[in-house]
Design a protein around this motif. Structure first.
Motif: not given
Lengths: 312, 275
Positions: B151-163, B226-239
């Motif tokens: 759940f991040s600005d909507g619902i995202w579902i990634f298949n296992e390989q992509s995840a 640092i926190p500006t960039y350390s939280q960037a990993w969240h943006r990997l789970f959107v398209d």
């Protein structure tokens, strides 16, 4: 002195406003066992750390084998073994593993060499025990073993007998003598145990409040004092009256039958003749030998005022 | 330098405390697994989705566990472990006196400190990777495989390989973030020669950065924190993925680590060994 191995020129180090070592100039020749004497806080360890490149001097230079330690630290330390203050090892490793690690940092050595140095300090049977099981004395001996590991030309030992029992102190003394005579290693030894230094060192430097107060051969330093002679007489108070007439003699102590006089060696017969001429019975004349401890306190007492008043 | 690296590695692996880090991570992963398996945080969502979709399998699976682990570990635990390791490298040896013993040998101070940092950094990163690998393996064993629901600005579902690929990238970012904070701790330890102060200092700087970033008055500082960039990993789970920002974040975090290491190196080389 044939060849100078350790030399400092006007070595000075201060920590904030506190001057730990000031204008220290000393020379240690090849084959010397040099005793670096001084009370706690005199600047011995700071000097040793500067000799090993652990501390940078504010002024002056420390030379080992003619090279400045600040500029050639790694090259110089290949030929130096050192034990600085309390020996510190990795407690979770065995004595052998600790020596293996330290030998790798010095370019490596054989297992046979590790056994040799452990044998020299009497720890061969504990080689595979973890250091955390060692007593302070055993750690001290392991500290000496690691200093000997790279077969150094110079060994620098900072208070090596600290924490050792009487047998340990004796063993250490024998070890230092063995290093100097059998292994031809130059030894620089700091200590505040004057008796120990007197027994093993051929040269000493006396440091107090960061300043070198005296340096030279132990024998020469001990002879430089005017001799103190003890006269055993039948009437010490009358004898004292006779001695007081001479400017070249000074009474240091008197009791009923004994009198101590500070007098030049060649004047002792004159003094004896004068006492006999005055009808005083002289039973014995005993020169009082000066040991390093007396010399040390004498030098410190006589110069502490100068040191205190010396502008920093 | 290879010799000093080997010596440092040998010391690290012979030190019992080294394994405490892995034991602590294993404990945390196990706790997360128990919580996910028996609490099922997605039970309401799955029930809701089942009203409109045909559901097969469960979103509470291995990749969900690993994603949750990052969420839990990334901000506090992994930087703390990195600080514990990197802040202790110099300070503990200085306190024990072994640093003095080593430096009486013909060893370059720069090579010694660099070797210590390399081994410490490798250990901190290995702890991070270990948490992910262990989480995935335990997740597969006890929760099964499946897609990742986010759940991040909507619902995202990634298949296992992509995840898995996204999680791998997330771990790289989180590792860089932990390394950046740990490196600050390392720099402080070379200056203070006190591991507790170094650990508190490193974490303190992280939390101060978070506080500064949260205050609008200091928003001009955000690009440097640092926190500006350390939280960037969240943006990997959107398209689509903002690759440029993610690469920038990775670069900034590594730069933080490199600068902190550089400061620590200069301080250490110039500093007198008094302990």
């Amino acid at each position: 002195m044939d060849e100078v191995v350790i030399q400092t020129n006007n070595l000075t180090k201060s920590f904030g406003r506190q001057i730990a070592v000031r204008d220290l100039t000393l020379r240690v020749g090849i084959g010397d066992v040099y005793g670096f004497l001084g009370p706690n806080g005199a600047g011995k360890s700071t000097t040793i750390r500067m000799l090993l490149g652990l501390i940078r001097p504010n002024r002056g230079e420390a030379l080992l084998f003619g090279c400045n330690i600040s500029k050639n630290r790694r090259e110089i330390l290949k030929d130096v073994g050192a034990l600085v203050e309390a020996p510190s090892f990795y407690k979770y490793l065995t004595a052998r593993d600790n020596l293996r690690i330290l030998s790798r940092l010095s370019g490596g050595c054989t297992e046979k060499r590790i056994d040799e140095v452990l044998d020299v300090v009497g720890l061969l049977d504990r080689a595979n025990d973890k250091v955390c099981t060692f007593s302070h004395g055993m750690c001290q001996r392991l500290g000496v073993a690691q200093a000997l590991l790279p077969q150094p030309k110079v060994v620098i030992l900072d208070e090596p007998t600290s924490g050792l029992d009487p047998q340990g102190i004796k063993d250490m003394r024998e070890l230092i003598k063995w290093l100097a005579t059998e292994q031809k290693v130059t030894v620089f030894l700091s200590s505040h145990l004057l008796h120990e230094v007197e027994q093993v060192c051929n040269r000493v430097g006396i440091i107090h409040r960061g300043k070198l107060l005296a340096e030279g051969n132990v024998d020469q330093l001990l002879q430089r004092k005017t001799e103190v002679v003890e006269f055993t007489v039948d009437d010490a108070s009358r004898a004292a009256e006779v001695v007081r007439h001479f400017e070249w003699a000074e009474i240091t102590a008197v009791n009923t039958s004994r009198m101590e006089v500070q007098v030049a060696h060649q004047r002792i017969p004159d003094l004896n003749r004068s006492l006999v001429n005055e009808g005083i019975g002289v039973f014995s004349i005993t020169p009082k030998t000066v040991n390093l401890e007396e010399l040390f306190f004498d030098i410190i007492r006589n110069t502490s005022g100068d040191v205190n008043n010396n502008p920093s | 330098m290879l010799t000093t690296i080997r010596v440092e590695a040998h010391k690290l692996w012979r030190k019992p405390r080294t394994y405490l880090g892995f034991a602590a991570i294993s404990g945390l992963v196990t706790l997360c697994l128990i919580a996910v398996k028996y609490e099922n945080p997605l039970r309401h969502v799955e029930r809701y989705l089942a009203q409109d979709f045909i559901m097969s399998g469960s979103f509470v699976n291995a990749v969900f566990l690993v994603h949750n682990l990052i969420e839990i570990l990334a901000f506090t635990f992994l930087p703390l472990f990195a600080c514990l390791v990197l802040g202790d490298l110099i300070a503990s040896e200085a306190a024990d006196g072994t640093l003095r013993t080593i430096l009486c040998r013909p060893v370059s101070k720069a090579a010694l400190v660099a070797s210590k940092y390399i081994i410490g950094a490798a250990y901190a990163v290995s702890l991070t990777i270990f948490s992910g690998v262990l989480g995935y393996l335990l997740g597969r064993a006890f929760l099964g495989r499946g897609s990742l629901l986010i759940f991040s600005d909507g619902i995202w579902i990634f298949n296992e390989q992509s995840a898995l690929l996204r999680l791998l990238a997330a771990y790289a970012l989180v590792s860089a973030s932990a390394l950046a904070v740990g490196s600050m701790s390392f720099a402080i330890s070379t200056f203070l020669s006190n591991s507790n102060a170094a650990i508190v200092g490193g974490m303190g700087l992280l939390y101060t950065s978070v506080a500064l970033g949260a205050i609008d008055y200091f928003k001009f500082l955000r690009p440097y924190l640092i926190p500006t960039y350390s939280q960037a990993w969240h943006r990997l789970f959107v398209d689509p993925i903002d690759t440029l920002f993610l690469l920038k974040s990775f670069g900034v975090l590594l730069a933080y680590a490199a600068v902190s290491f550089g400061i620590g190196l200069i301080i250490f080389v110039r500093k007198d060994v008094l302990t």
